[in-house]
Design an enzyme around this catalytic site. Structure first.
Site, PDB file in Angstrom:
ATOM      1  N   GLY A  40       0.995  -0.654  -0.147  1.00 19.02           N
ATOM      2  CA  GLY A  40       0.002   0.162  -0.057  1.00 19.02           C
ATOM      3  C   GLY A  40       0.589   1.559  -0.119  1.00 19.02           C
ATOM      4  CG  ASN A  41       4.975   1.224   0.928  1.00 22.69           C
ATOM      5  OD1 ASN A  41       4.664  -0.224   1.055  1.00 22.69           O
ATOM      6  ND2 ASN A  41       6.495   1.733   1.194  1.00 22.69           N
TER       7      ASN A  41
ATOM      8  CE  LYS B 237       0.029  -6.431  -1.192  1.00 20.95           C
ATOM      9  NZ  LYS B 237       1.044  -7.169  -1.472  1.00 20.95           N
TER      10      LYS B 237
ATOM     11  CE  LYS C 180      -7.250  -7.167   5.989  1.00 21.87           C
ATOM     12  NZ  LYS C 180      -6.304  -6.643   5.983  1.00 21.87           N
TER      13      LYS C 180
ATOM     14  CE  LYS D 151       4.173  -7.960   3.230  1.00 21.14           C
ATOM     15  NZ  LYS D 151       2.883  -7.808   3.247  1.00 21.14           N
TER      16      LYS D 151
END
Length: 317
Positions: A14-15, A217, A132, A279
């Site tokens: 997102g960054n 994601k 979430k 991740k």
């Protein structure tokens, strides 16, 4: 057909689009995507054939908040529709920024954003375990009213207020998979699966319908990378390297991990579900699915990481 050296999926955090300190206006997001696009074009110059995914957390949160504020005037849209909105918005910002970066470098490349529906299994147990957090914070009275009127699951978010929580099921495929693969194999720069994709599943009649859920994601990126035959999965986040014992005096940054080492650290609780866990799990799945290597690093270090000079690199052995 293409014959470029390395097929790579780049997963933007997102960054890369909206930083934590930003207000969230369009000017800031275009500024961030311009910087991101410069890095991506440098990857193209080094002969990487890119397919791009991205996050949408801040953007979908803003959309949900806007609908909440204007709910007496504009009918709120369900979460799956809001994810679709962010895919179009962020896709446009990335496409425009990439086009401008290509023009500056005297390069030509066809860029296309695919509005992607991510298929989930209707029997996924996570559908019955909302976890979430999404959208704005509510008071006790507001949360009770929303539970009653919308049948939402709302929980206390660490004392900061009450928030809606939704399921986060695993992806199993993509409705647009064939189109994505065709465009990618025709040397197009494809942007797909924004925000993990729009969650859909087949109903009893055999038709697809949207689901109010959030697909992670990183899990989506790993699956898409495997399906298009990517050799490298590059996950860009806000840290240069993965660390164990994070935040403790004996914190240690990792230059390299084997799949087995990554599994051991996961089992040991080194990578929590809410932070680095998805991740790491995604990199394991990608490599076990046939990928050559995965890299976790920051966008600023991405080129160096691809050259083995930065980031955390995960390989089979």
């Amino acid at each position: 057909m293409i014959s470029l050296t390395t097929k790579i999926l780049v997963s933007l955090g997102g960054n890369a689009i909206l930083k934590h300190t930003d207000k969230g206006n369009a000017e800031e997001q275009f500024s961030n995507t311009a910087k991101t696009s410069h890095v991506l074009v440098n990857m193209l110059k080094e002969d990487y054939h890119i397919i791009l995914t991205h996050g949408n957390g801040p953007q979908v949160g803003d959309i949900l908040l806007a609908y909440d504020i204007s709910k007496d005037i504009v009918p709120p849209m369900p979460l799956d529709v809001c994810v679709a909105q962010t895919q179009g918005m962020i896709g446009f910002m990335l496409q425009l920024s990439l086009e401008n970066s290509l023009i500056k470098e005297g390069m030509k490349k066809s860029i296309v954003t695919i509005l992607t529906q991510t298929i989930i299994d209707k029997d996924d147990p996570q559908l019955n375990k909302p976890s979430k957090p999404i959208g704005p914070f509510y008071s006790v009275d507001e949360s009770e009213e929303l539970r009653k009127n919308h049948d939402w699951v709302i929980v206390d978010d660490n004392g900061r207020g009450y928030r809606r929580v939704v399921p986060s099921p695993l992806p199993v495929g993509f409705v647009e998979e064939s189109s994505i693969r065709t465009l990618y194999n025709e040397d197009k720069f494809v942007i797909a699966c924004g925000g993990g994709g729009i969650p859909v599943m087949k109903n009893e009649a055999g038709n697809f319908e949207g689901v109010e859920a959030v697909v992670d994601k990183d899990h989506t990126s790993s699956l898409l990378a495997s399906k298009i035959g990517a050799e490298v999965l590059l996950i860009l986040t806000d840290v240069e390297k993965v660390a164990v014992n994070f935040g403790k005096p004996d914190q240690k940054y990792l230059d390299h991990l084997t799949v087995q080492e990554a599994k051991d650290y996961l089992e040991d609780g080194q990578f929590p579900p809410g932070t680095m866990g998805p991740k790491i799990k995604s990199t394991i799945d990608f490599i076990e699915g046939g990928g050559k290597k995965a890299i976790i690093t920051s966008i600023e270090k991405s080129i160096k990481a691809l050259n083995g000079q930065a980031g955390t690199i995960i390989t089979r052995n």
